[in-house]
Design a protein around this motif. Structure first.
Motif: not given
Length: 167
Positions: A136-144
């Motif tokens: 995300r633009p705020d740097g949060v990384i999420t696994l798909l």
């Protein structure tokens, strides 16, 4: 017989490498790692069908299957060979030194060319392009879902082979 098998393996590897290079030259924005996998998988059936022409003698189904599997294995070798300079910190240092003027860099210059931030950023970009995760633009990384499946696979392999550290 061994010399002929080696020559065939070298030819199959060369054809794959040249095909990947040609496609990458045309599709400049394509992911080269994905291209390697696509080329190996797309050409394996052709190798199976053309097996007799490739080896210069009739082949059984088993012989053609072996040849196609060898072709896929060579694609895997090409994939591994291409990832080494980017994935191996040691090899990346060699690459940066080779590209540097007079083949010389200070530690600070090396760090500015290739450091932990660059390494992690590059890998995250590749994982996002491969649809393993989102950033995300705020740097949060999420696994798909693809990343979750691959993560489970890697974790199971680490457990199976008793790997406790990446170093």
């Amino acid at each position: 017989v061994l010399a002929r098998a080696i020559a065939i393996a070298v030819a199959l590897f060369a054809v794959q490498a040249l095909a990947v290079a040609a496609i990458a030259a045309v599709l400049r924005r394509a992911n080269v790692y994905a291209l390697i996998v696509v080329v190996a998988c797309a050409t394996a059936p052709l190798v199976f069908l053309a097996g007799a022409a490739i080896v210069g003698q009739p082949l059984s189904i088993e012989g053609r299957t072996f040849l196609a599997l060898m072709h896929l294995s060579l694609g895997g070798f090409l994939f591994h060979f291409m990832t080494l300079p980017d994935r191996s910190v040691t090899l990346r240092i060699f690459v940066e030194l080779l590209l540097a003027p007079r083949r010389t860099l200070t530690l600070a210059a090396l760090g500015s060319r290739y450091g932990v931030r660059t390494m992690v950023g590059s890998r995250l970009d590749q994982l996002e392009q491969g649809q393993f995760l989102t950033i995300r633009p705020d740097g949060v990384i999420t696994l798909l879902p693809r990343g979750q499946r691959f993560g489970r696979f890697v974790t199971a392999g680490r457990r199976l082979f008793n790997i406790t550290s990446a170093n």
